[in-house]
Design a protein around this motif. Sequence first.
Motif, PDB file in Angstrom:
ATOM      1  N   VAL A   1      36.270 122.919  52.183  1.00 16.19           N
ATOM      2  CA  VAL A   1      34.939 123.392  52.577  1.00 16.19           C
ATOM      3  C   VAL A   1      34.724 123.084  54.043  1.00 16.19           C
ATOM      4  O   VAL A   1      34.967 121.964  54.491  1.00 16.19           O
ATOM      5  CB  VAL A   1      33.849 122.689  51.734  1.00 16.19           C
TER       6      VAL A   1
ATOM      7  N   SER B   1      30.415 119.714  46.077  1.00 15.46           N
ATOM      8  CA  SER B   1      28.977 119.931  46.151  1.00 15.46           C
ATOM      9  C   SER B   1      28.590 120.703  47.393  1.00 15.46           C
ATOM     10  O   SER B   1      27.424 120.860  47.680  1.00 15.46           O
ATOM     11  CB  SER B   1      28.253 118.588  46.130  1.00 15.46           C
ATOM     12  N   GLY B   2      29.561 121.206  48.153  1.00 16.27           N
ATOM     13  CA  GLY B   2      29.246 122.000  49.334  1.00 16.27           C
ATOM     14  C   GLY B   2      29.290 121.200  50.618  1.00 16.27           C
ATOM     15  O   GLY B   2      28.967 121.705  51.691  1.00 16.27           O
ATOM     16  N   LYS B   3      29.723 119.952  50.575  1.00 23.29           N
ATOM     17  CA  LYS B   3      29.779 119.146  51.804  1.00 23.29           C
ATOM     18  C   LYS B   3      31.086 119.429  52.531  1.00 23.29           C
ATOM     19  O   LYS B   3      32.118 119.731  51.933  1.00 23.29           O
ATOM     20  CB  LYS B   3      29.698 117.656  51.455  1.00 23.29           C
TER      21      LYS B   3
ATOM     22  N   LEU C   1      32.073 124.166  41.737  1.00 24.45           N
ATOM     23  CA  LEU C   1      30.723 123.700  42.057  1.00 24.45           C
ATOM     24  C   LEU C   1      29.979 123.309  40.781  1.00 24.45           C
ATOM     25  O   LEU C   1      29.375 122.231  40.693  1.00 24.45           O
ATOM     26  CB  LEU C   1      29.982 124.828  42.780  1.00 24.45           C
TER      27      LEU C   1
ATOM     28  N   GLY D   1      28.912 124.484  54.582  1.00 27.46           N
ATOM     29  CA  GLY D   1      29.246 124.904  53.220  1.00 27.46           C
ATOM     30  C   GLY D   1      30.051 126.174  53.147  1.00 27.46           C
ATOM     31  O   GLY D   1      29.968 126.913  52.164  1.00 27.46           O
ATOM     32  N   GLU D   2      30.837 126.465  54.195  1.00 30.06           N
ATOM     33  CA  GLU D   2      31.572 127.724  54.227  1.00 30.06           C
ATOM     34  C   GLU D   2      33.029 127.512  53.825  1.00 30.06           C
ATOM     35  O   GLU D   2      33.687 126.593  54.255  1.00 30.06           O
ATOM     36  CB  GLU D   2      31.503 128.298  55.635  1.00 30.06           C
TER      37      GLU D   2
ATOM     38  N   VAL E   1      26.368 130.586  44.855  1.00 32.92           N
ATOM     39  CA  VAL E   1      27.472 130.750  45.800  1.00 32.92           C
ATOM     40  C   VAL E   1      27.315 132.128  46.412  1.00 32.92           C
ATOM     41  O   VAL E   1      27.172 133.113  45.694  1.00 32.92           O
ATOM     42  CB  VAL E   1      28.828 130.649  45.077  1.00 32.92           C
TER      43      VAL E   1
ATOM     44  N   ARG F   1      21.536 128.412  49.517  1.00 33.36           N
ATOM     45  CA  ARG F   1      22.701 128.506  48.655  1.00 33.36           C
ATOM     46  C   ARG F   1      23.508 127.220  48.770  1.00 33.36           C
ATOM     47  O   ARG F   1      23.286 126.408  49.656  1.00 33.36           O
ATOM     48  CB  ARG F   1      23.546 129.729  49.016  1.00 33.36           C
ATOM     49  N   ASP F   2      24.439 127.052  47.822  1.00 36.20           N
ATOM     50  CA  ASP F   2      25.233 125.840  47.815  1.00 36.20           C
ATOM     51  C   ASP F   2      26.543 126.002  48.562  1.00 36.20           C
ATOM     52  O   ASP F   2      27.054 125.054  49.146  1.00 36.20           O
ATOM     53  CB  ASP F   2      25.513 125.421  46.355  1.00 36.20           C
ATOM     54  N   LEU F   3      27.128 127.211  48.493  1.00 39.72           N
ATOM     55  CA  LEU F   3      28.415 127.458  49.142  1.00 39.72           C
ATOM     56  C   LEU F   3      28.456 128.888  49.649  1.00 39.72           C
ATOM     57  O   LEU F   3      27.806 129.760  49.084  1.00 39.72           O
ATOM     58  CB  LEU F   3      29.565 127.333  48.124  1.00 39.72           C
TER      59      LEU F   3
ATOM     60  N   LYS G   1      23.369 127.186  40.019  1.00 44.05           N
ATOM     61  CA  LYS G   1      23.948 127.005  41.350  1.00 44.05           C
ATOM     62  C   LYS G   1      24.143 128.366  41.993  1.00 44.05           C
ATOM     63  O   LYS G   1      24.275 129.383  41.307  1.00 44.05           O
ATOM     64  CB  LYS G   1      25.304 126.293  41.241  1.00 44.05           C
TER      65      LYS G   1
END
Lengths: 347, 324, 358
Positions: free
Chosen positions: A323, A306-308, A300, A327-328, A129, A140-142, A127
């Motif tokens: 979040v 999950s970044g939503k 994560l 994803g910020e 970040v 990226r995820d986050l 993952k």
Amino acid sequence: MKRTAAALAALLLLGLSATACAEDGDDSGGGDGGAKSNTIKSGLKIAFLPKQVNNPYFTTAGNGGKTAVGEFKGTYSETGPSEASASSQVSYINTLSQQKTDVIVVSANDKDAICGALNEARQAGTKVVTYDSDTKPDCRDLFVNQATAEGIAKSQIKLISDAVGPDGGKIAILSATANATNQNAWIEMMKTELAKPEYSKLQLVATVYGDDDDQKSFTEAQGLLAKYPDLKGIISPTTVGVAAAGRYLSGSAYKGKVALTGLGTPNQMRAFVKDGTCKAFALWNPADLGYLAAYAAGALASGMISGKEGEKFTAGKLGEFTVGKNGEVLLGEPFTFNASNIDQFNF
Amino acid sequence: MRRSYAWDLGIIVALVLFVAVAGQTIEGVGSPRFWRFVILEVIPVALIALPLALVVITGEIDLSVASVLGLTCTVLGQLWAWGVSSLPLLIVLCLLLGAALGAVNGVFVTVFGLPSLAVTIGTLALYRGLAYVVLGDRAVANYPTTWTRNAIAAIPGLTIPWMILVVVAVAVILGVILHATPIGRGLYAIGNNAEASAFAGISVARTKFWLFVLTGAMSALAGVFWTFRFASARADNATGLELAAVAAVLLGGVSIFGGRGGLVGVLAAVVLLATLRNALQLADVPANALTIVTGSLLIASVVGPNVATQARDALRRRRARTAT
Amino acid sequence: MTALAERPGDTRTRGRVVAQRFFVVRELGIGLALLLLIVITALVNPRFLAAQSIKDLLLGSTILAILATGQAIVVITRNVDLSVGSVLGLSAFAVGTLFVSAPGTPIPVALAMGVALGAACGAVNGLLIAAARVPALVVTLGTLYVFRGIDYTWATGKQVNAADMPAGFLRMGTKAVLGVPVLALFAVVVLVFAGYYLRAFRSGRELYAIGSEPAAARLNGIPVGRRIFGAFVVSGALAGFAGVLYAARFGTLDANAGINSELNVVAAVVVGGVAIFGGSGSVYGAALGAVLLTTIGAALPVLGVSPFWQRAAVGALILAAIGLDRILMARVGERLRVIGGRSVAENAPNQRKGARRA
């Protein structure tokens, strides 16, 4: 003075209320957020990949991350290039992916260049970040952001305006690398802020790049004053740049005549605040940024988020975070340092 | 020439041994993904080191290769930013640019008779500077993902990028020319004694000129690959890569004095250095320590043979003295 | 004109005068170019000549000038030292670490330590080159990597902050005496010493001989190996010295100090008239070259030229300088041959008398 006290109080209140919420969360057990797991798995491999490793700002952030990873019993590692270069980061990303790292926490030197490597790593199960400086959102995820670009820009412009005085004048920006995502976002916002009527007397004449290299930043500061002898202020939103500019101004004929502000660490800027070269500068606590990023990474990797948008997670002693868009995750507001409070900090 | 084959074999043996040992001790070494990343690194260095080896065999050197690469990257980026969207056209233009840059080196060395070390130090600075003039501090990074993906796409069924086939093809062509044609023998002759070669009818100036052109064109090709691999054209792309290329050439058994060496060793050396780097990085040895390794290998590869020759000469002299 | 008018001693003197005049012309040329550049830039923006601006210029060129002095000595012997940037970085970080761990250290001790460290690195270079008879290009390329790697390994993640350095040391980096920075005075002292040594001492002049024709030098009894070793030790020592001054000037040090500076040093030396093929040039020319390069860097933004042209300008200057040198060398060579030929013709009757000429 009053503003900083108010800001500090607000931060403390935020922290206290968040901690209170976190405690509630622990009490309620496993009911939060639906079918996702509630605790961070142990034994996670979290790797920090800053823009460059010999930068005290990133070292402090890394220490914060290390503390956090220790708290949720993971394995922490930090690696990275010695110069702020995007292509060097690619090679480290490839290595970390091969070492089967669970999460790479990276501060990007370029928003596009490392995307290919990051996506390959994500396909292989790692993952990603980003912290401090983002990439394109689809790599990226986050993204753990220290403060909003607007917040940073507002704080910087306000500080330089206060330092330059009501008569205004020419100002310049001494940035890091020309492609750093965070720098460019902040500079854009600063230009928007400068367009406001209350800053009409300030005129931005140049933006130069010190590449987060001390000697280059020093020489660029020198060049700015050679080219614009009537320059009234320099904003350097990077810890390496503001320290180098401070050192140049402090040892030159411009000390006290040219205002300086930016984003700096208290230890590097203490001498310049005390000798009047720089009245005030801003930052956040990089250790908190690293701490938060590590917790976000752990959450994560454990499937808690999950970044939503709208998902919540707890980041240890910093409390609960939500979040946001794209994803910020936001740490907070920038904090202003000046002669009255600088001795309280050691980083 | 027989000695250089021993060296080539030595490098290959070192590579195999290293991979065997590292594969057992460092996790991840030898896996398909490991080789993918190694080959991705090998491709641009090999594209440069192969023609560079030919240049060094003739007794010259070209330190401007990485700057040609960088300038090509920026020109490619700028052309793209201006709207040139035909990939074949971009590639051809870049190759022509590289050839032209190499030709400038060639003219300075062969027509004006200046030492190639000094000339290419000058063009190293000049071309890198021009790269900064073209793009400044910016980067051009918005290429179509099909291009960037295809550049590093793997051969179907494997994980190794298809570009390695291009490298192998270049190596085979240059290798055949070097070892099996009169042109190749001429290169060794020039490296051993340029004046005698001229008297023997070899056109020394023309040969050297075209070698510089070839090196320039190959560096440009490496630049195109570099831009798409990193999806970013920047003026500082590949800064310092010339040292990696020279290290590979010398480690590969090519003598800095010219006249000796072969391409098999150079290719093996490029792979060895990339494998070393990647394996040690997997073992969490900091990248900085790897520069010590590269530097030491470079020095050892040149000092070793010299010291060995001196020792052997000293021994021969002593034997001759005691024999009488 | 009598047959006795020209003697070989006169030929040599005449030859030397021609050669010396050529060198003086070369250095005057650089000086003139420098003057021209300053005048043009000052006309565009008179503040270019302001005290602060001159001080910055002198400070900026000091470190490069010291590096160029050492490099010139090496290049004169027909070698090159590419590891100077790494030695500077190592020395700077060592001095910084010394001050952080022992703040009371007197400045001369720090200076001595930096010089000693640099000399040790130079000795490594010199040993490999002189003893193993390996081309300097390759060895110093390798030591560039090795020394930088050692610097990185020592300094990774760490940084010496200006805030942790003794104020007196940092003040030395910015203090000026009568408007001339202290650091620049250091450079001048080094320069004068080096120039005098090369001109007045036999071992200094032997360096020129080695660069002109190493085989002949060896046959003439010059201890080539020892001299080259010495040249590299000096180059390393000066790089170490420059590292200490770097620490004083910039204060904040990390593993990247001095990186990529080798190119600028070689450029300064070549532009300054030291031929890359050895045997000619002077340290004064090299220092002037360093000042010229620094001035170009400072003048470009003032003249409104994009500073990105500076690197390209450096490259173009290197090419122009070596081209010019080659032309001048050929010209001088021709003149020397003409002088030599004329004296042979004039002395021919004497030769028949059997008088031996050295």
